[in-house]
Scaffold this motif. Structure first.
Motif, PDB file in Angstrom:
ATOM      1  N   GLY A   7       4.017 -24.937  -6.659  1.00  0.00           N
ATOM      2  CA  GLY A   7       4.866 -24.460  -7.741  1.00  0.00           C
ATOM      3  C   GLY A   7       6.289 -24.988  -7.623  1.00  0.00           C
ATOM      4  N   THR A   8       7.073 -24.780  -8.679  1.00  0.00           N
ATOM      5  CA  THR A   8       8.486 -25.160  -8.665  1.00  0.00           C
ATOM      6  C   THR A   8       9.345 -23.938  -8.336  1.00  0.00           C
ATOM      7  OG1 THR A   8       8.349 -24.853 -11.049  1.00  0.00           O
ATOM      8  CG2 THR A   8       8.395 -27.119 -10.248  1.00  0.00           C
ATOM      9  N   VAL A   9       8.806 -22.755  -8.595  1.00  0.00           N
ATOM     10  CA  VAL A   9       9.544 -21.524  -8.308  1.00  0.00           C
ATOM     11  C   VAL A   9       9.115 -21.006  -6.938  1.00  0.00           C
ATOM     12  CG1 VAL A   9       9.811 -19.103  -8.971  1.00  0.00           C
ATOM     13  CG2 VAL A   9       9.883 -20.886 -10.722  1.00  0.00           C
ATOM     14  N   LYS A  10      10.117 -20.763  -6.070  1.00  0.00           N
ATOM     15  CA  LYS A  10       9.811 -20.295  -4.710  1.00  0.00           C
ATOM     16  C   LYS A  10      10.598 -19.019  -4.417  1.00  0.00           C
ATOM     17  CE  LYS A  10       8.369 -24.690  -3.424  1.00  0.00           C
ATOM     18  NZ  LYS A  10       6.960 -24.990  -3.386  1.00  0.00           N
ATOM     19  N   ALA A  11      10.162 -18.315  -3.393  1.00  0.00           N
ATOM     20  CA  ALA A  11      10.901 -17.135  -2.957  1.00  0.00           C
ATOM     21  C   ALA A  11      12.273 -17.564  -2.457  1.00  0.00           C
ATOM     22  CB  ALA A  11      10.130 -16.422  -1.856  1.00  0.00           C
ATOM     23  N   SER A  12      13.286 -16.752  -2.782  1.00  0.00           N
ATOM     24  CA  SER A  12      14.638 -17.043  -2.309  1.00  0.00           C
ATOM     25  C   SER A  12      14.759 -16.603  -0.849  1.00  0.00           C
ATOM     26  CB  SER A  12      15.636 -16.294  -3.187  1.00  0.00           C
ATOM     27  OG  SER A  12      16.866 -16.178  -2.526  1.00  0.00           O
ATOM     28  N   LEU A  13      15.413 -17.415  -0.031  1.00  0.00           N
ATOM     29  CA  LEU A  13      15.449 -17.131   1.402  1.00  0.00           C
ATOM     30  C   LEU A  13      16.412 -16.002   1.765  1.00  0.00           C
ATOM     31  CD1 LEU A  13      15.075 -20.758   2.829  1.00  0.00           C
ATOM     32  CD2 LEU A  13      13.329 -18.963   2.602  1.00  0.00           C
ATOM     33  N   ASN A  14      17.632 -16.049   1.213  1.00  0.00           N
ATOM     34  CA  ASN A  14      18.590 -14.977   1.518  1.00  0.00           C
ATOM     35  C   ASN A  14      18.511 -13.902   0.454  1.00  0.00           C
ATOM     36  OD1 ASN A  14      19.759 -16.117   3.863  1.00  0.00           O
ATOM     37  ND2 ASN A  14      20.776 -17.607   2.522  1.00  0.00           N
ATOM     38  N   PHE A  15      17.357 -13.252   0.406  1.00  0.00           N
ATOM     39  CA  PHE A  15      17.117 -12.328  -0.694  1.00  0.00           C
ATOM     40  C   PHE A  15      17.609 -10.921  -0.387  1.00  0.00           C
ATOM     41  CE2 PHE A  15      14.006  -9.361  -2.730  1.00  0.00           C
ATOM     42  CZ  PHE A  15      14.447  -9.536  -4.038  1.00  0.00           C
ATOM     43  N   ASN A  16      18.329 -10.331  -1.360  1.00  0.00           N
ATOM     44  CA  ASN A  16      18.726  -8.935  -1.256  1.00  0.00           C
ATOM     45  C   ASN A  16      18.550  -8.300  -2.639  1.00  0.00           C
ATOM     46  OD1 ASN A  16      20.237  -6.508  -1.346  1.00  0.00           O
ATOM     47  ND2 ASN A  16      21.475  -7.164   0.412  1.00  0.00           N
ATOM     48  N   ALA A  17      17.522  -7.469  -2.773  1.00  0.00           N
ATOM     49  CA  ALA A  17      17.162  -6.905  -4.079  1.00  0.00           C
ATOM     50  C   ALA A  17      18.307  -6.077  -4.673  1.00  0.00           C
ATOM     51  CB  ALA A  17      15.910  -6.050  -3.940  1.00  0.00           C
ATOM     52  N   SER A  46      11.021 -15.419  -6.644  1.00  0.00           N
ATOM     53  CA  SER A  46       9.584 -15.392  -6.896  1.00  0.00           C
ATOM     54  C   SER A  46       9.245 -14.141  -7.698  1.00  0.00           C
ATOM     55  CB  SER A  46       8.820 -15.375  -5.575  1.00  0.00           C
ATOM     56  OG  SER A  46       9.065 -14.147  -4.914  1.00  0.00           O
ATOM     57  N   ASN A  47       8.028 -14.111  -8.230  1.00  0.00           N
ATOM     58  CA  ASN A  47       7.632 -12.937  -9.011  1.00  0.00           C
ATOM     59  C   ASN A  47       7.640 -11.670  -8.148  1.00  0.00           C
ATOM     60  OD1 ASN A  47       5.594 -10.974 -10.298  1.00  0.00           O
ATOM     61  ND2 ASN A  47       6.076 -12.417 -11.942  1.00  0.00           N
ATOM     62  N   VAL A  48       7.214 -11.803  -6.901  1.00  0.00           N
ATOM     63  CA  VAL A  48       7.207 -10.654  -5.984  1.00  0.00           C
ATOM     64  C   VAL A  48       8.637 -10.125  -5.799  1.00  0.00           C
ATOM     65  CG1 VAL A  48       6.841  -9.997  -3.569  1.00  0.00           C
ATOM     66  CG2 VAL A  48       5.096 -11.314  -4.778  1.00  0.00           C
ATOM     67  N   SER A 274       3.009 -18.945 -16.153  1.00  0.00           N
ATOM     68  CA  SER A 274       1.871 -18.645 -15.265  1.00  0.00           C
ATOM     69  C   SER A 274       1.614 -19.734 -14.232  1.00  0.00           C
ATOM     70  CB  SER A 274       0.608 -18.342 -16.079  1.00  0.00           C
ATOM     71  OG  SER A 274       0.232 -19.470 -16.817  1.00  0.00           O
ATOM     72  N   ARG A 275       2.135 -20.945 -14.437  1.00  0.00           N
ATOM     73  CA  ARG A 275       1.906 -21.997 -13.439  1.00  0.00           C
ATOM     74  C   ARG A 275       3.127 -22.254 -12.556  1.00  0.00           C
ATOM     75  NH1 ARG A 275      -3.236 -21.284 -13.677  1.00  0.00           N
ATOM     76  NH2 ARG A 275      -3.449 -22.981 -12.173  1.00  0.00           N
ATOM     77  N   SER A 276       4.249 -21.562 -12.822  1.00  0.00           N
ATOM     78  CA  SER A 276       5.500 -21.892 -12.125  1.00  0.00           C
ATOM     79  C   SER A 276       5.411 -21.708 -10.609  1.00  0.00           C
ATOM     80  CB  SER A 276       6.655 -21.054 -12.686  1.00  0.00           C
ATOM     81  OG  SER A 276       6.400 -19.675 -12.493  1.00  0.00           O
ATOM     82  N   GLU A 277       4.570 -20.782 -10.162  1.00  0.00           N
ATOM     83  CA  GLU A 277       4.436 -20.591  -8.708  1.00  0.00           C
ATOM     84  C   GLU A 277       3.081 -21.076  -8.207  1.00  0.00           C
ATOM     85  OE1 GLU A 277       5.932 -16.844  -6.943  1.00  0.00           O
ATOM     86  OE2 GLU A 277       6.769 -16.396  -8.905  1.00  0.00           O
ATOM     87  N   VAL A 278       2.367 -21.819  -9.044  1.00  0.00           N
ATOM     88  CA  VAL A 278       1.020 -22.248  -8.651  1.00  0.00           C
ATOM     89  C   VAL A 278       0.914 -23.767  -8.484  1.00  0.00           C
ATOM     90  CG1 VAL A 278      -1.442 -22.146  -9.231  1.00  0.00           C
ATOM     91  CG2 VAL A 278       0.064 -20.258  -9.895  1.00  0.00           C
ATOM     92  N   ASP A 279       1.040 -24.500  -9.598  1.00  0.00           N
ATOM     93  CA  ASP A 279       0.788 -25.946  -9.532  1.00  0.00           C
ATOM     94  C   ASP A 279       1.655 -26.767 -10.488  1.00  0.00           C
ATOM     95  OD1 ASP A 279      -0.376 -24.956 -11.808  1.00  0.00           O
ATOM     96  OD2 ASP A 279      -2.405 -25.638 -11.360  1.00  0.00           O
ATOM     97  N   MET A 280       2.862 -26.278 -10.771  1.00  0.00           N
ATOM     98  CA  MET A 280       3.733 -26.983 -11.715  1.00  0.00           C
ATOM     99  C   MET A 280       4.029 -28.420 -11.279  1.00  0.00           C
ATOM    100  SD  MET A 280       5.173 -26.628 -14.622  1.00  0.00           S
ATOM    101  CE  MET A 280       5.356 -24.876 -14.945  1.00  0.00           C
ATOM    102  N   LEU A 281       4.176 -28.652  -9.980  1.00  0.00           N
ATOM    103  CA  LEU A 281       4.474 -30.012  -9.503  1.00  0.00           C
ATOM    104  C   LEU A 281       3.324 -30.955  -9.852  1.00  0.00           C
ATOM    105  CD1 LEU A 281       5.966 -29.128  -5.988  1.00  0.00           C
ATOM    106  CD2 LEU A 281       7.229 -29.975  -7.982  1.00  0.00           C
ATOM    107  N   ASP A 282       2.097 -30.477  -9.701  1.00  0.00           N
ATOM    108  CA  ASP A 282       0.933 -31.306 -10.028  1.00  0.00           C
ATOM    109  C   ASP A 282       0.800 -31.503 -11.539  1.00  0.00           C
ATOM    110  OD1 ASP A 282       0.288 -31.410  -7.317  1.00  0.00           O
ATOM    111  OD2 ASP A 282      -0.828 -29.520  -7.449  1.00  0.00           O
ATOM    112  N   ILE A 283       1.138 -30.465 -12.294  1.00  0.00           N
ATOM    113  CA  ILE A 283       1.081 -30.581 -13.756  1.00  0.00           C
ATOM    114  C   ILE A 283       2.065 -31.651 -14.219  1.00  0.00           C
ATOM    115  CG2 ILE A 283       1.528 -29.355 -15.941  1.00  0.00           C
ATOM    116  CD1 ILE A 283       0.552 -26.788 -14.529  1.00  0.00           C
ATOM    117  N   ARG A 284       3.266 -31.641 -13.619  1.00  0.00           N
ATOM    118  CA  ARG A 284       4.271 -32.663 -13.964  1.00  0.00           C
ATOM    119  C   ARG A 284       3.770 -34.061 -13.657  1.00  0.00           C
ATOM    120  NH1 ARG A 284       9.592 -30.641 -11.047  1.00  0.00           N
ATOM    121  NH2 ARG A 284       9.657 -32.860 -10.534  1.00  0.00           N
ATOM    122  N   THR A 285       3.146 -34.205 -12.490  1.00  0.00           N
ATOM    123  CA  THR A 285       2.621 -35.522 -12.097  1.00  0.00           C
ATOM    124  C   THR A 285       1.554 -35.992 -13.084  1.00  0.00           C
ATOM    125  OG1 THR A 285       3.010 -34.940  -9.796  1.00  0.00           O
ATOM    126  CG2 THR A 285       1.531 -36.785 -10.200  1.00  0.00           C
TER     127      THR A 285
END
Ligand SMILES: *[C@@H]1O[C@H](CO)[C@@H](O)[C@H](O)[C@H]1NC(C)=O
Ligand SMILES: *[C@@H]1O[C@H](CO)[C@@H](O)[C@H](O)[C@H]1NC(C)=O
Length: 320
Positions: A7-17, A46-48, A274-285
């Motif tokens: 995916g292109t969307v990833k969990a943020s590392l320095n996350f504070n809700a 990320s969605n989570v 729905s694909r942003s955290e799954v396979d967007m990089l492959d879809i772009r390719t």
């Protein structure tokens, strides 16, 4: 089995809700709304994490974040942001529900969701649908569709996970059945054709298609185009395309959502979310390989405003 995140969307590392909930509150407080702040923050989580922000928002301000976003935003941008806030399973369930329960049946959505999701996802969708609406998805779909289109949709819902031994021993039988059903007496017996294509093992289907090509002398897709029409044709083609490559299927879906006059924004939003955290990089390719331009440049040319900014961030980069 763990799937690599493409995916292109990833969990943020320095996350504070808490910090994020406060930032969103500030972006919506008072006169005017800081749309740029909202979209930049949400696409970078990320969605989570977005669910954790929603919970923190409720704790801090006693209000529902999604309700507040809905009251501050409008149009396609609102739909896109609210979609991003929805957990993926709930999103699929709601898509199917709206496709069946709205005025008329949205066959495009039924085809896209049921042909592209994994067996486990379909299983989860069926369970969640029952919990959410106290109704059986298979019955609701069957009540809203007809003929072979209905039959294949129902088969797609009846998830079968096959062992690889079963798969290879089934291949020969399948080709012969396909050959018979598809080429010789297709008009009178579509059933075996529909049953085989409804098999959810992509590996199994790919072997069948290769063998079919060798035997029949032309591609499965050609037979489908020649022998079927309407929604059934769309569904069969979607199943075949997803068995060959899910990212290629979505690249094509995005392309045709934007091609020509007018953009099919519902489809565009559905796929980008729905694909942003799954396979967007492959879809772009795949997009770049199949079409004359990159996905990024096409979105840029076909959309506008904050809606465009969000879509471009979900796309995640240009492939010149
Ligand atoms: C998150 O930020 C708040 C202040 O905005 C701070 O009180 C809290 O300790 C932080 N939480 C974590 C887990 O760092
Ligand atoms: C898929 O193929 C296997 C092996 O041929 C078969 O046992 C199974 O019933 C098929 N599933 C569907 C849904 O057609």
């Amino acid at each position: 089995m763990l799937q690599a995140n493409r995916g292109t969307v990833k969990a943020s590392l320095n996350f504070n809700a808490t910090t994020d909930a406060e930032a969103l509150y500030k972006a919506m407080k008072g006169l005017g709304t800081d749309e740029a702040a909202i979209l930049q923050l949400l696409v970078a989580r990320s969605n989570v994490q977005r669910q954790q922000i929603k919970a923190a928002y409720k704790t801090l301000f006693g209000k529902d974040l999604v309700d507040d976003l809905k009251s501050e935003l409008t149009g396609k941008f609102e739909t896109l942001i609210v979609s991003l806030m929805t957990p993926p399973l709930a999103y699929d369930v709601a898509l199917l529900r709206n496709a069946i329960k709205g005025a008329g049946t949205n066959e495009k959505v039924l085809v896209e969701v049921l042909a592209s999701r994994t067996p486990q996802q379909v299983k989860d969708i069926v369970t969640a649908y029952r919990q959410e609406y106290d109704a059986v998805l298979e019955e609701d779909i069957a009540g809203d569709t007809s003929g072979h289109f209905k039959r294949l949709l129902v088969i797609l819902l009846q998830v079968t996970l096959l062992s690889s031994i079963l798969v290879s021993s089934a291949v020969l039988f399948s080709i012969l059945a396909l050959f018979k059903a598809g080429e010789q007496k297709f008009g009178t017996d579509e059933q075996s054709f529909v049953t085989i294509l409804g098999n959810r093992s992509a590996e199994h289907l790919r072997k069948v298609f290769d063998a079919y090509m060798k035997l029949a002398g032309f591609e499965m897709e050609e037979s489908i185009k020649r022998e079927t029409s309407g929604s059934l044709k769309d569904l069969l083609l979607a199943v075949v395309k997803c068995a060959r490559s899910v990212p290629a299927y979505f690249a094509e879906t995005v392309y045709y959502a934007m091609k020509g006059a007018g953009t099919d924004d519902d489809t565009l939003i559905r796929v980008m979310v729905s694909r942003s955290e799954v396979d967007m990089l492959d879809i772009r390719t795949e997009f770049r390989r199949m079409f004359a331009c990159s996905m990024f440049s096409m979105i840029k040319g076909d959309t506008g405003g904050d809606y465009r900014k969000t879509l471009l961030l979900l796309c995640g980069g240009d492939d010149a």
